[in-house]
Design a protein around this motif. Structure first.
Motif, PDB file in Angstrom:
ATOM      1  N   UNK A 137       0.834  -1.433   0.086  1.00  0.00           N
ATOM      2  CA  UNK A 137       0.080   0.072  -0.005  1.00  0.00           C
ATOM      3  C   UNK A 137       0.906   1.272   0.045  1.00  0.00           C
ATOM      4  N   UNK A 138       1.881   1.244   0.825  1.00  0.00           N
ATOM      5  CA  UNK A 138       2.772   2.507   0.896  1.00  0.00           C
ATOM      6  C   UNK A 138       3.903   2.796  -0.074  1.00  0.00           C
ATOM      7  N   UNK A 139       4.046   1.613  -0.846  1.00  0.00           N
ATOM      8  CA  UNK A 139       5.174   1.620  -1.839  1.00  0.00           C
ATOM      9  C   UNK A 139       4.766   1.556  -3.421  1.00  0.00           C
ATOM     10  N   UNK A 140       3.551   0.737  -3.456  1.00  0.00           N
ATOM     11  CA  UNK A 140       3.100   0.267  -4.995  1.00  0.00           C
ATOM     12  C   UNK A 140       1.793   1.057  -5.234  1.00  0.00           C
ATOM     13  N   UNK A 141       0.757   0.927  -4.160  1.00  0.00           N
ATOM     14  CA  UNK A 141      -0.591   1.363  -4.183  1.00  0.00           C
ATOM     15  C   UNK A 141      -0.972   2.706  -3.577  1.00  0.00           C
ATOM     16  N   UNK A 142      -0.242   3.668  -3.515  1.00  0.00           N
ATOM     17  CA  UNK A 142      -0.477   4.860  -2.867  1.00  0.00           C
ATOM     18  C   UNK A 142      -1.598   5.476  -3.266  1.00  0.00           C
ATOM     19  N   UNK A 143      -2.235   5.069  -4.315  1.00  0.00           N
ATOM     20  CA  UNK A 143      -3.771   5.786  -4.773  1.00  0.00           C
ATOM     21  C   UNK A 143      -4.739   5.475  -3.902  1.00  0.00           C
ATOM     22  N   UNK A 144      -4.381   4.401  -3.102  1.00  0.00           N
ATOM     23  CA  UNK A 144      -5.642   3.936  -2.089  1.00  0.00           C
ATOM     24  C   UNK A 144      -5.316   4.248  -0.758  1.00  0.00           C
ATOM     25  N   UNK A 145      -4.361   4.827  -0.299  1.00  0.00           N
ATOM     26  CA  UNK A 145      -4.069   5.304   0.918  1.00  0.00           C
ATOM     27  C   UNK A 145      -4.975   6.165   1.547  1.00  0.00           C
ATOM     28  N   UNK A 146      -5.636   6.926   0.857  1.00  0.00           N
ATOM     29  CA  UNK A 146      -6.408   8.081   1.265  1.00  0.00           C
ATOM     30  C   UNK A 146      -7.538   7.582   1.863  1.00  0.00           C
ATOM     31  N   UNK A 147      -7.990   6.407   1.264  1.00  0.00           N
ATOM     32  CA  UNK A 147      -9.488   5.791   1.661  1.00  0.00           C
ATOM     33  C   UNK A 147      -9.044   4.790   2.811  1.00  0.00           C
ATOM     34  N   UNK A 148      -8.004   4.414   3.136  1.00  0.00           N
ATOM     35  CA  UNK A 148      -7.597   3.502   4.318  1.00  0.00           C
ATOM     36  C   UNK A 148      -8.092   4.249   5.624  1.00  0.00           C
ATOM     37  N   UNK A 149      -8.751   3.654   6.485  1.00  0.00           N
ATOM     38  CA  UNK A 149      -9.000   4.362   7.929  1.00  0.00           C
ATOM     39  C   UNK A 149      -8.077   3.658   8.863  1.00  0.00           C
ATOM     40  N   UNK A 150      -7.724   2.468   8.582  1.00  0.00           N
ATOM     41  CA  UNK A 150      -6.832   1.862   9.744  1.00  0.00           C
ATOM     42  C   UNK A 150      -6.665   0.451   9.432  1.00  0.00           C
TER      43      UNK A 150
ATOM     44  N   UNK B 194       9.976   6.444  11.109  1.00  0.00           N
ATOM     45  CA  UNK B 194      10.319   7.194  10.185  1.00  0.00           C
ATOM     46  C   UNK B 194       9.451   8.201   9.517  1.00  0.00           C
ATOM     47  N   UNK B 195       8.109   8.128   9.984  1.00  0.00           N
ATOM     48  CA  UNK B 195       7.216   9.052   9.577  1.00  0.00           C
ATOM     49  C   UNK B 195       6.356   8.598   8.218  1.00  0.00           C
ATOM     50  N   UNK B 196       6.739   7.227   8.099  1.00  0.00           N
ATOM     51  CA  UNK B 196       6.157   6.686   6.629  1.00  0.00           C
ATOM     52  C   UNK B 196       4.774   6.176   6.787  1.00  0.00           C
ATOM     53  N   UNK B 197       4.287   5.719   7.938  1.00  0.00           N
ATOM     54  CA  UNK B 197       3.100   4.913   8.117  1.00  0.00           C
ATOM     55  C   UNK B 197       1.907   6.016   8.021  1.00  0.00           C
ATOM     56  N   UNK B 198       1.060   5.776   7.135  1.00  0.00           N
ATOM     57  CA  UNK B 198       0.034   6.746   6.895  1.00  0.00           C
ATOM     58  C   UNK B 198      -1.402   6.845   7.615  1.00  0.00           C
ATOM     59  N   UNK B 199      -1.501   5.767   8.253  1.00  0.00           N
ATOM     60  CA  UNK B 199      -2.743   5.478   8.845  1.00  0.00           C
ATOM     61  C   UNK B 199      -2.633   4.786  10.196  1.00  0.00           C
ATOM     62  N   UNK B 200      -3.517   4.720  11.389  1.00  0.00           N
ATOM     63  CA  UNK B 200      -3.390   3.925  12.341  1.00  0.00           C
ATOM     64  C   UNK B 200      -3.438   2.396  12.270  1.00  0.00           C
ATOM     65  N   UNK B 201      -2.610   1.586  12.986  1.00  0.00           N
ATOM     66  CA  UNK B 201      -2.915   0.280  13.117  1.00  0.00           C
ATOM     67  C   UNK B 201      -2.740  -0.412  14.396  1.00  0.00           C
ATOM     68  N   UNK B 202      -3.571  -1.346  14.595  1.00  0.00           N
ATOM     69  CA  UNK B 202      -3.449  -1.934  16.117  1.00  0.00           C
ATOM     70  C   UNK B 202      -2.861  -3.108  15.948  1.00  0.00           C
ATOM     71  N   UNK B 203      -1.851  -3.122  16.934  1.00  0.00           N
ATOM     72  CA  UNK B 203      -1.009  -4.244  16.961  1.00  0.00           C
ATOM     73  C   UNK B 203      -1.581  -5.311  17.840  1.00  0.00           C
ATOM     74  N   UNK B 204      -2.132  -6.257  17.167  1.00  0.00           N
ATOM     75  CA  UNK B 204      -3.166  -7.336  17.911  1.00  0.00           C
ATOM     76  C   UNK B 204      -2.081  -8.544  18.389  1.00  0.00           C
TER      77      UNK B 204
END
Length: 414
Positions: A128-141, A159-169
């Motif tokens: 998502x963060x390297x090849x499918x950047x066009x989808x990032x805006x729609x990802x809530x988490x 590194x400030x690269x993560x664009x949305x919140x992720x829960x560490x299950x």
């Protein structure tokens, strides 16, 4: 086997797993009434197993549209994949695919344009963060299931690269205890024994890494009568292993003594060429970490003068120049999911219940969260544990009013 027969076999496997997953089934029933995921699109990269199918069913009951890809090309149960297609879940997975097809399947799952992502190893989030950047805006988490993925995510966040919140299950108390320790411990040895049919009693088992997973492997191996050596880079974990009675050595010394080697670190090149060069004839190499990088398979290939692939199912024999034979299990991939069936369903009941509740919480609250890696809320962890105890018919004590007051007052002493 024709597709219909394959799907029927998958349905039977899913039904069998569901019997041991009462907590997730209770959550699915609740989701069916409350519909907390209505209108959401979920892209998932998980091991396509019967237990995952029960999770997909719970999320589907909550109203989600789902596209599922595999998180490991050797862990997919094709009958389960066929059955899930009949449940209205788009599955992009097939057992034994090559690396290019594996990544193509993840891209196909992402074509759903997800609002929430579920990952096991961070490959989907990485793409998502390297090849499918066009989808990032729609990802809530999203949610991440395993230690290896969380290591990658925390680096992305740093590194400030993560664009949305992720829960560490993975980092919940229930998952570390039930899944990592007991699940990985049992299923890893199950995979080794299925692949080799060896007797562990009296053998020397080297466990690389003494985190929750490594601890589980070491405990189960010792319980079966093996002598256990632990290798570590963390002084605190190494001290813990020593105080628990394990022989702690660096890998260069453990390599001389081991009969069976199990890597479970989340890092690469844990077993390298210099270690392979001194191992005993007949030494067995198994990996229980998420990616196939912990054992340097390329070095093993370069050292071998002959390879006997499939000498047993999921076992390849590498014959070295001096005649020694080293046995690599599951191509260096996850031995418990390749040579066995992964964790028992009762274990995954805990992990996937926390995952399902975390997804519902994300659906409600992700808009208020900044990008980053978040722990599962403590109340979810406690709820999963209580539901599991109730399902097992186990009652526990509760605090009296006086005990509550005592715990919340600094004025009361002896």
């Amino acid at each position: 086997m024709v597709v219909s027969e394959l799907a029927e076999a998958g349905e039977r496997r899913i039904e069998w797993a569901a019997r041991s997953m009462p907590v997730l089934q209770a959550i699915a029933a609740r989701f069916g009434q409350d519909r907390p995921l209505d209108g959401l699109r979920i892209a998932a990269s998980l091991h396509v197993t019967a237990e995952t199918a029960v999770l997909m069913g719970a999320l589907r009951a909550g109203g989600a549209e789902i596209a599922l890809a595999a998180s490991n090309p050797l862990s997919t149960q094709d009958d389960v994949a066929a059955a899930l297609g009949g449940y209205g879940i788009a599955v992009h997975a097939r057992a034994g695919v090559d690396r290019a097809t594996y990544y193509r399947h993840i891209h196909e799952a992402l074509d759903i344009s997800p609002n929430i992502v579920l990952d096991d190893g961070c490959d989907l989030v990485n793409i998502l963060h390297t090849e499918r950047l066009e989808l990032l805006e729609g990802v809530a988490g999203g949610c991440e299931e395993t230690t290896t993925g969380i290591i990658r995510l925390r680096q992305m966040a740093a590194e400030g690269a993560l664009r949305f919140p992720v829960v560490a299950v993975n980092d919940t108390r229930t998952k570390r205890m039930f899944d990592n320790r007991y699940g990985t411990g049992q299923s890893t040895l199950d995979g080794i024994m299925r692949a080799t049919n060896i007797l562990l009693a009296g053998r020397t088992v080297v466990v690389a890494g003494f985190g929750y997973c490594g601890r589980g492997v070491a405990e189960r191996a010792r319980g079966l009568g093996a002598r256990v050596i632990v290798t570590e880079i963390d002084p605190v974990k190494a001290l813990d292993a020593s105080l628990q009675g394990y022989d702690v050595r660096p890998m260069e010394l453990a390599a001389l003594a081991g009969d069976v080697f199990v890597t479970v670190t989340g890092n690469r090149d844990v077993i390298r060429g210099e270690h392979l060069a001194v191992m005993k004839d007949g030494a067995i190499l198994a990996n229980a970490g998420h990616f196939d990088v912990e054992i340097d398979v390329r070095a093993l290939e370069e050292m071998a003068r002959d390879v006997r692939f499939g000498i047993r199912p999921n076992t390849d024999e590498y014959v070295l120049a001096d005649g020694r034979r080293l046995l690599l299990l599951a191509e260096g991939r996850l031995v418990n999911l390749t040579a066995a069936e992964g964790h028992p369903a009762a274990v995954m009941d805990m992990s996937f219940s926390a995952q399902a509740l975390a997804v519902a919480r994300l659906a409600a609250e992700a808009a208020r969260l900044s990008p980053g890696v978040y722990d599962v809320p403590a109340d979810i962890d406690v709820e999963v544990a209580r539901l599991k105890l109730a399902a097992a018919g186990i009652a526990i004590d509760s605090l009296t009013d006086e005990q509550e007051d005592y715990l919340h007052s600094w004025r009361l002493g002896s």
